[in-house]
Motif scaffolding. Sequence first.
Motif, PDB file in Angstrom:
ATOM      1  N   GLY A 412       0.818  -1.200   0.000  1.00 26.45           N
ATOM      2  CA  GLY A 412       0.000   0.000   0.000  1.00 26.45           C
ATOM      3  C   GLY A 412       0.856   1.254   0.000  1.00 26.45           C
ATOM      4  O   GLY A 412       2.087   1.191  -0.028  1.00 26.45           O
ATOM      5  N   ALA A 413       0.192   2.383   0.016  1.00 21.97           N
ATOM      6  CA  ALA A 413       0.885   3.672   0.051  1.00 21.97           C
ATOM      7  C   ALA A 413       0.968   4.121   1.505  1.00 21.97           C
ATOM      8  O   ALA A 413      -0.003   4.663   2.055  1.00 21.97           O
ATOM      9  N   VAL A 414       2.100   3.845   2.129  1.00 19.17           N
ATOM     10  CA  VAL A 414       2.231   4.125   3.563  1.00 19.17           C
ATOM     11  C   VAL A 414       3.538   4.856   3.856  1.00 19.17           C
ATOM     12  O   VAL A 414       4.521   4.744   3.116  1.00 19.17           O
ATOM     13  N   ASP A 415       3.525   5.581   4.949  1.00 19.40           N
ATOM     14  CA  ASP A 415       4.725   6.194   5.509  1.00 19.40           C
ATOM     15  C   ASP A 415       5.181   5.271   6.638  1.00 19.40           C
ATOM     16  O   ASP A 415       4.473   5.110   7.637  1.00 19.40           O
ATOM     17  N   VAL A 416       6.345   4.643   6.477  1.00 19.86           N
ATOM     18  CA  VAL A 416       6.791   3.624   7.430  1.00 19.86           C
ATOM     19  C   VAL A 416       6.901   4.194   8.835  1.00 19.86           C
ATOM     20  O   VAL A 416       6.481   3.568   9.817  1.00 19.86           O
ATOM     21  N   ALA A 417       7.465   5.393   8.955  1.00 17.49           N
ATOM     22  CA  ALA A 417       7.627   5.994  10.281  1.00 17.49           C
ATOM     23  C   ALA A 417       6.277   6.232  10.947  1.00 17.49           C
ATOM     24  O   ALA A 417       6.084   5.952  12.137  1.00 17.49           O
ATOM     25  N   ALA A 418       5.317   6.734  10.157  1.00 18.28           N
ATOM     26  CA  ALA A 418       3.980   6.975  10.704  1.00 18.28           C
ATOM     27  C   ALA A 418       3.301   5.663  11.073  1.00 18.28           C
ATOM     28  O   ALA A 418       2.607   5.567  12.100  1.00 18.28           O
ATOM     29  N   LEU A 419       3.504   4.636  10.239  1.00 14.22           N
ATOM     30  CA  LEU A 419       2.915   3.334  10.496  1.00 14.22           C
ATOM     31  C   LEU A 419       3.492   2.715  11.769  1.00 14.22           C
ATOM     32  O   LEU A 419       2.764   2.154  12.595  1.00 14.22           O
ATOM     33  N   GLN A 420       4.808   2.851  11.922  1.00 14.41           N
ATOM     34  CA  GLN A 420       5.461   2.336  13.125  1.00 14.41           C
ATOM     35  C   GLN A 420       4.902   3.036  14.368  1.00 14.41           C
ATOM     36  O   GLN A 420       4.612   2.401  15.381  1.00 14.41           O
ATOM     37  N   GLY A 421       4.722   4.346  14.258  1.00 10.51           N
ATOM     38  CA  GLY A 421       4.172   5.091  15.378  1.00 10.51           C
ATOM     39  C   GLY A 421       2.757   4.671  15.706  1.00 10.51           C
ATOM     40  O   GLY A 421       2.377   4.574  16.883  1.00 10.51           O
ATOM     41  N   GLU A 422       1.959   4.387  14.671  1.00  9.77           N
ATOM     42  CA  GLU A 422       0.574   3.969  14.899  1.00  9.77           C
ATOM     43  C   GLU A 422       0.531   2.600  15.583  1.00  9.77           C
ATOM     44  O   GLU A 422      -0.293   2.364  16.471  1.00  9.77           O
ATOM     45  N   LEU A 423       1.419   1.706  15.163  1.00  7.06           N
ATOM     46  CA  LEU A 423       1.491   0.395  15.809  1.00  7.06           C
ATOM     47  C   LEU A 423       1.881   0.536  17.272  1.00  7.06           C
ATOM     48  O   LEU A 423       1.328  -0.161  18.139  1.00  7.06           O
ATOM     49  N   GLU A 424       2.848   1.398  17.532  1.00  7.07           N
ATOM     50  CA  GLU A 424       3.284   1.597  18.915  1.00  7.07           C
ATOM     51  C   GLU A 424       2.158   2.162  19.773  1.00  7.07           C
ATOM     52  O   GLU A 424       2.103   1.922  20.984  1.00  7.07           O
ATOM     53  N   ARG A 425       1.245   2.847  19.102  1.00 12.17           N
ATOM     54  CA  ARG A 425       0.107   3.395  19.842  1.00 12.17           C
ATOM     55  C   ARG A 425      -0.982   2.351  20.076  1.00 12.17           C
ATOM     56  O   ARG A 425      -1.740   2.454  21.043  1.00 12.17           O
ATOM     57  N   LYS A 426      -1.077   1.392  19.209  1.00 11.32           N
ATOM     58  CA  LYS A 426      -2.182   0.445  19.282  1.00 11.32           C
ATOM     59  C   LYS A 426      -1.819  -0.900  19.886  1.00 11.32           C
ATOM     60  O   LYS A 426      -2.722  -1.684  20.239  1.00 11.32           O
ATOM     61  N   LEU A 427      -0.530  -1.197  19.979  1.00 13.10           N
ATOM     62  CA  LEU A 427      -0.113  -2.512  20.448  1.00 13.10           C
ATOM     63  C   LEU A 427       0.882  -2.402  21.589  1.00 13.10           C
ATOM     64  O   LEU A 427       1.643  -1.431  21.658  1.00 13.10           O
ATOM     65  N   PRO A 428       0.914  -3.412  22.471  1.00 13.81           N
ATOM     66  CA  PRO A 428       1.986  -3.440  23.468  1.00 13.81           C
ATOM     67  C   PRO A 428       3.346  -3.492  22.779  1.00 13.81           C
ATOM     68  O   PRO A 428       3.461  -4.019  21.657  1.00 13.81           O
ATOM     69  N   GLY A 429       4.362  -2.975  23.412  1.00 17.72           N
ATOM     70  CA  GLY A 429       5.681  -2.908  22.792  1.00 17.72           C
ATOM     71  C   GLY A 429       6.179  -4.238  22.271  1.00 17.72           C
ATOM     72  O   GLY A 429       6.805  -4.319  21.204  1.00 17.72           O
TER      73      GLY A 429
END
Length: 480
Positions: A412-429
């Motif tokens: 998809g069309a994604v920004d990896v840094a933004a995606l990583q940040g979103e995961l860190e917000r939604k999932l335990p480390g």
Amino acid sequence: LAAQLAARGVRAETRVGLCVERGVGMIAALIGVIRSGGAFVPLDPEYPQARLEQMIEDAGITRVVADERSAARLADVLRGCEVVDVDAAREAGGEAGGEAPSIRFHPEQLAYVLYTSGSTGRPKGVAVSHDSLWSHLEDFQATYRISAQDTVLHSSTINFDVALHEILPALRVGATVEMRGVQPWDLQSLSERLAERRVTFARIPTALWQQWQRHAPAREALALRQVTVGGEALPGDALRHWKESPLADIRLDNLYGPTETTVAALYRETTGGDAKQVTVPIGKPYPGRSARVLDAFGDEAPAGGLGELCIGGPTVSRGYLGRAALTAERFVPDPFGAPGSRQYRSGDLCRMRADGTVEFLGRLDQQVKLRGQRIELGEIEAVLRHCAGVREAAVIVHGAGEKQRLAGYVAGAVDVAALQGELERKLPGYMVPSTLSVLDKLPVMPNGKLDRKALPQPEEPKSERIAATSETEAVLLQIW
């Protein structure tokens, strides 16, 4: 062809290889083996030779129906087998072979053996009876009402059982089967074939359907009344795109079924409400079958409780050819069915709603333990699919021993840094992948399922060593 096979000694339980390129000859070979009383074992000529050799050896195949080109190309593989030329049989017609044999089938007689991947690295053969196959065809016809006016798409390799309900239901009622050739369809050729041939009923693997619907022809160019998808989880956001598009009036069903329960066991006619889910439910079983979610103790889980999906009924296969121990492990007594009945332990983590609808959550064997934490990879994938711009997602465990880590892949069309940040917000480390790789599309196998082994090696996570800034940090660095 049936007469020639019978004359060569093919009888009940005789396994006959089917090594024919796509076309009329493949259909004739399939039906010819059935009419001879034998059981067919698909040997797709496009498969790697080593795998074909494993299948021939495991099934004890001594006779193979092949076309001239496949027989020549795979001469080394077929050495030792008696080869029946399907093209010669077509040219000879009924003259060479005589009358087709009149066969009476026992319900438990072997109809076919299909090979699936095995945990040991060798394929395992699923043995399916005529009763199981017939029961599924009856259920499929009762559900979808295919008629002589339909044109049904056949795209799957014959080595996967979904090809059988792309072919046999249509032939039973005199419908047209629209077959693709040797080359797989790309999005454009698929659209062209659907439109030009006025296809009314199409089964499209979920991953391919997600791409195709974004490039589909105008609604008026299509005669489609029904599309079925399956092979992996159907994302709710992909369904929402379909429901909001001009194609929304085409019925879309989400199908589920292991080879061990004969082609498809559950189905879900999708609704607008399903589009609000992370993944669309796999639905309820076809008539005459049962689906139960059992906990670790073998008891039925309560509504909403997690457990392993177990499938019972007349379409449960005989088991794995020549593998009694593995059969006993996966095909277990059904305490809810008639005496002697069995159910198949799917290995899939599911939960059941109060109304009997089953939700698929992932594979039980995708549950991993990493640094003391139990992690369900399907959960991380579901969160990834909900992130902005992500069409497809997969997560694997990469490395061995202490170097094991999670690696994520997205299309998809994604920004990896933004995606990583979103995961860190939604999932335990501990559930956030160490690396995220962006691909044009995720690799798939011939049956449309995700090919995890074909995912590229993830990049090593970047790290930077800095000097200690306090006595405590110095002690920690010294320890580690």
